[in-house]
Design a protein around this motif. Structure first.
Motif, PDB file in Angstrom:
ATOM      1  N   CYS A  29      10.010   1.750   3.515  1.00  0.00           N
ATOM      2  CA  CYS A  29       9.137   2.094   4.645  1.00  0.00           C
ATOM      3  C   CYS A  29       9.300   1.093   5.774  1.00  0.00           C
ATOM      4  CB  CYS A  29       7.675   2.142   4.183  1.00  0.00           C
ATOM      5  SG  CYS A  29       6.534   2.641   5.487  1.00  0.00           S
ATOM      6  N   LEU A  30       9.441  -0.188   5.433  1.00  0.00           N
ATOM      7  CA  LEU A  30       9.630  -1.207   6.458  1.00  0.00           C
ATOM      8  C   LEU A  30      10.923  -0.961   7.223  1.00  0.00           C
ATOM      9  CD1 LEU A  30       8.677  -3.873   7.737  1.00  0.00           C
ATOM     10  CD2 LEU A  30       9.943  -5.086   5.943  1.00  0.00           C
ATOM     11  N   LEU A  31      12.011  -0.686   6.516  1.00  0.00           N
ATOM     12  CA  LEU A  31      13.298  -0.422   7.168  1.00  0.00           C
ATOM     13  C   LEU A  31      13.244   0.849   8.017  1.00  0.00           C
ATOM     14  CD1 LEU A  31      15.711  -1.270   4.196  1.00  0.00           C
ATOM     15  CD2 LEU A  31      15.185  -2.689   6.195  1.00  0.00           C
ATOM     16  N   PHE A  32      12.602   1.890   7.475  1.00  0.00           N
ATOM     17  CA  PHE A  32      12.445   3.148   8.212  1.00  0.00           C
ATOM     18  C   PHE A  32      11.662   2.935   9.505  1.00  0.00           C
ATOM     19  CE2 PHE A  32       8.820   6.251   8.473  1.00  0.00           C
ATOM     20  CZ  PHE A  32       9.425   7.144   9.352  1.00  0.00           C
ATOM     21  N   SER A  33      10.592   2.149   9.419  1.00  0.00           N
ATOM     22  CA  SER A  33       9.745   1.913  10.585  1.00  0.00           C
ATOM     23  C   SER A  33      10.480   1.117  11.658  1.00  0.00           C
ATOM     24  CB  SER A  33       8.471   1.181  10.159  1.00  0.00           C
ATOM     25  OG  SER A  33       7.548   1.117  11.216  1.00  0.00           O
ATOM     26  N   VAL A  34      11.294   0.152  11.239  1.00  0.00           N
ATOM     27  CA  VAL A  34      12.072  -0.636  12.201  1.00  0.00           C
ATOM     28  C   VAL A  34      13.067   0.269  12.945  1.00  0.00           C
ATOM     29  CG1 VAL A  34      13.838  -2.426  12.421  1.00  0.00           C
ATOM     30  CG2 VAL A  34      11.828  -2.835  10.992  1.00  0.00           C
ATOM     31  N   LEU A  75       4.220  -3.610  11.604  1.00  0.00           N
ATOM     32  CA  LEU A  75       3.476  -4.757  11.063  1.00  0.00           C
ATOM     33  C   LEU A  75       2.445  -4.307  10.034  1.00  0.00           C
ATOM     34  CD1 LEU A  75       2.956  -6.795  14.375  1.00  0.00           C
ATOM     35  CD2 LEU A  75       4.588  -7.261  12.533  1.00  0.00           C
ATOM     36  N   LEU A  76       1.798  -3.161  10.295  1.00  0.00           N
ATOM     37  CA  LEU A  76       0.804  -2.637   9.364  1.00  0.00           C
ATOM     38  C   LEU A  76       1.433  -2.284   8.018  1.00  0.00           C
ATOM     39  CD1 LEU A  76      -2.236  -1.767   9.196  1.00  0.00           C
ATOM     40  CD2 LEU A  76      -1.464   0.528   9.816  1.00  0.00           C
ATOM     41  N   SER A  77       2.683  -1.814   8.050  1.00  0.00           N
ATOM     42  CA  SER A  77       3.355  -1.405   6.805  1.00  0.00           C
ATOM     43  C   SER A  77       3.607  -2.581   5.865  1.00  0.00           C
ATOM     44  CB  SER A  77       4.672  -0.693   7.132  1.00  0.00           C
ATOM     45  OG  SER A  77       5.605  -1.585   7.701  1.00  0.00           O
ATOM     46  N   LEU A  78       3.531  -3.809   6.383  1.00  0.00           N
ATOM     47  CA  LEU A  78       3.698  -4.982   5.521  1.00  0.00           C
ATOM     48  C   LEU A  78       2.596  -5.087   4.483  1.00  0.00           C
ATOM     49  CD1 LEU A  78       4.758  -7.647   8.201  1.00  0.00           C
ATOM     50  CD2 LEU A  78       6.232  -6.547   6.505  1.00  0.00           C
ATOM     51  N   LEU A  79       1.440  -4.472   4.767  1.00  0.00           N
ATOM     52  CA  LEU A  79       0.323  -4.498   3.808  1.00  0.00           C
ATOM     53  C   LEU A  79       0.675  -3.765   2.517  1.00  0.00           C
ATOM     54  CD1 LEU A  79      -2.704  -3.779   6.205  1.00  0.00           C
ATOM     55  CD2 LEU A  79      -2.023  -5.984   5.232  1.00  0.00           C
ATOM     56  N   ALA A  80       1.664  -2.878   2.559  1.00  0.00           N
ATOM     57  CA  ALA A  80       2.048  -2.115   1.365  1.00  0.00           C
ATOM     58  C   ALA A  80       2.625  -3.006   0.270  1.00  0.00           C
ATOM     59  CB  ALA A  80       3.052  -1.028   1.745  1.00  0.00           C
ATOM     60  N   PHE A  81       3.089  -4.199   0.635  1.00  0.00           N
ATOM     61  CA  PHE A  81       3.678  -5.097  -0.366  1.00  0.00           C
ATOM     62  C   PHE A  81       2.622  -5.746  -1.260  1.00  0.00           C
ATOM     63  CE2 PHE A  81       7.107  -4.832   2.745  1.00  0.00           C
ATOM     64  CZ  PHE A  81       8.218  -4.708   1.927  1.00  0.00           C
ATOM     65  N   ILE A  82       1.349  -5.657  -0.876  1.00  0.00           N
ATOM     66  CA  ILE A  82       0.285  -6.247  -1.704  1.00  0.00           C
ATOM     67  C   ILE A  82       0.216  -5.570  -3.063  1.00  0.00           C
ATOM     68  CG2 ILE A  82      -2.209  -6.614  -1.892  1.00  0.00           C
ATOM     69  CD1 ILE A  82      -2.335  -6.812   1.142  1.00  0.00           C
ATOM     70  N   HIS A  83       0.385  -4.251  -3.087  1.00  0.00           N
ATOM     71  CA  HIS A  83       0.230  -3.487  -4.339  1.00  0.00           C
ATOM     72  C   HIS A  83       1.260  -3.869  -5.400  1.00  0.00           C
ATOM     73  CE1 HIS A  83      -0.980  -0.508  -7.086  1.00  0.00           C
ATOM     74  NE2 HIS A  83      -0.204   0.486  -6.691  1.00  0.00           N
TER      75      HIS A  83
END
Length: 493
Positions: free
Chosen positions: A367-372, A455-463
């Motif tokens: 998702c991070l790569l896609f968003s970039v 930046l918001l998608s970085l929160l997905a790494f918490i899980h």
């Protein structure tokens, strides 16, 4: 008994194959919105919102931002209903079983196709209920098909993710309708044909699926569907009754099992559920905004060249077909430990949970790569964006269902799946606010909104980090217990 076993194998394979076709050809059609928008604009839907404006050099141009905003709202509401109504649909499925849920889903899907078929540019507002009915009916098809994974034991997660991948790929249905439209087949004819296909859904409901649920784990000689004559095998209703009887037997094992099984409230209040909800919500918002604004983005990057917009729209829709090919990779990652010896003292659920951590991490990274890539205003790069989007989307929804199935009791699957989808739907309403900000203060330039979502998608790494720490804690506890037991044995000797 050999003949019965062969018949059951054929029945299960037929159920799996037809379920895959159903998900692939119908269930997630609404997410092919970018292709449908092209047709709707051509046919003049909401065209009354286009106005003539004068540019700084006194040139008259047609401003259709109002049309784009209204069409985006149709998709926003449909995608919201697709997820939010999964909660009551989950309760419906858990309480009344497969047949009732599928009949309701078939009714909604048929009603939605008929409403699109009989809509016109003058009746553009029919799109609001029509697309919502298509979305809700489609998610019910997916929900009732995911239990088919229970028929195949060690490949359960693979089949669940495969069905979710087929759901993603079904968005290419609107590409087929777009190509037919360009060949002279009207939108009405295409959707009337989809309405007639509801007969197929009814046949599957009565002949290839159980009346209630497919249990996990599966009893010997379990059968389902309409059968002629009597059989020595267990029906789905008999299996449920037998399971209830067994749960009342007083044995140390069943007492411990009942004690350990969490209630629905405990599942919802657990940190796994909270982090999983955040993981799904932030990535889903990114995908919904990308799909809902793809046409305006392409209009901007191509300077409004219709042939280029059509070319990239077709490319996006074609890549969606690959969802069914990408999704099983995630299932194989989650099932990679099946058939291998577990660590001493490790339960099957703990092993499943440990295997899911890698899947959750890879999904967040995609998702991070896609968003970039989506945030970069360079037209040829969007081909890579399309590939990353379909890969990530197939991992996201397949992984969502698979994680819920391994992390929580199966008796709560429908309710938990529905609740996490409903709550993430509320979060996804931010897509319309983002679209309004882009069209308003940002004057059509989505760069800053895209950066914020990245930046918001970085929160997905918490899980995945939370799952990893939990599994490591359990492993440490097992090691301590084993060491204590070993010392205790030495003292006794």
């Amino acid at each position: 008994m050999a003949g019965l076993g062969k018949r059951l194998t054929v029945l299960r394979c037929l159920t799996f194959a037809t379920g895959l076709v159903e998900c692939l050809c119908f269930a997630g059609a609404v997410f092919g919105w970018a292709s449908l928008v092209f047709i709707l604009k051509t046919d003049g839907y909401f065209s009354s919102l286009c106005v003539n404006t004068t540019t700084v050099n006194t040139t008259q141009v047609l401003d259709c931002s109002g049309q784009d905003e209204q069409l985006s709202l149709v998709f926003t509401i449909a995608s919201f209903m697709n997820n939010f109504l999964t909660l009551p649909n989950g309760f419906l499925f858990d309480r009344f079983g497969t047949t009732v849920a599928r009949l309701f889903g078939t009714f909604l899907y048929t009603l939605g196709t008929l409403m699109v078929a009989f809509s016109t540019a003058a009746l553009s507002n029919l799109l609001f209920p029509a697309l919502s009915f298509l979305a809700v009916g489609g998610i019910l098809f997916l929900m009732t098909n995911m239990q088919v994974g229970n028929l195949f034991g060690s490949h359960r997660s693979t089949i669940i993710t495969l069905y979710n991948g087929a759901f993603d790929s079904s968005s290419a249905l609107f590409l087929v309708i777009k190509l037919l439209h360009e060949a002279g087949i009207s939108l009405r004819s295409s959707f009337l044909f989809l309405s007639a296909c509801s007969f197929i859904h009814l046949l599957r409901t009565f002949f290839l699926l159980p009346r209630v649920h497919i249990p996990y784990t599966l009893p010997d000689h379990y059968t389902y569907g309409v059968t002629c004559g009597k059989s020595n095998s267990l029906s789905s209703e008999q299996t449920t009754a037998k399971a209830n009887t067994q749960m009342t037997e007083e044995t140390p094992f069943t007492k411990e099992l009942v004690k350990q099984e969490k209630s629905f409230r405990e599942c919802v209040m657990s940190r796994f559920f909270v982090w999983h909800l955040l993981w799904l919500s932030v990535m889903q918002l990114r995908h919904y905004l990308f799909i809902g604004t793809l046409n305006p983005m392409l209009q901007r990057l191509t300077a409004g060249e219709p042939s280029l917009v059509s070319q990239y729209t077709n490319a996006f829709a074609i890549t969606q077909l690959c969802g069914v090919l990408c999704a099983p990779w995630n299932g194989l990652i989650m099932d990679r430990h099946k058939g291998k010896p577990r660590a001493a003292g490790e339960s099957e659920q703990e092993a499943d949970l440990r295997a899911s951590g890698l899947s959750l991490f890879l999904t967040a990274l995609q998702c991070l790569l896609f968003s970039v890539c989506a945030s970069t205003p360079y037209l040829p790069l969007q081909y890579l964006t399309f590939i990353l989007q379909v890969l990530n989307r197939s991992f996201l929804y397949g992984g969502n269902a698979a994680f819920i199935s391994v992390a929580f009791p199966s008796c709560h699957f429908g309710k938990l799946y529905g609740l996490v989808m409903a709550l993430s739907a509320v979060f996804s309403l931010l897509q319309y606010a983002c679209f309004a900000v882009v069209n308003g203060p940002l004057d059509g330039d989505p760069l800053y909104v895209n950066i914020a979502l990245t930046l918001l998608s970085l929160l997905a790494f918490i899980h995945p980090l939370s799952v990893f720490l939990h599994c490591r804690s359990l492993a440490s506890q097992r090691a301590i217990n084993a060491s204590s037991l070993s010392r205790s044995n030495e003292n006794h000797t």
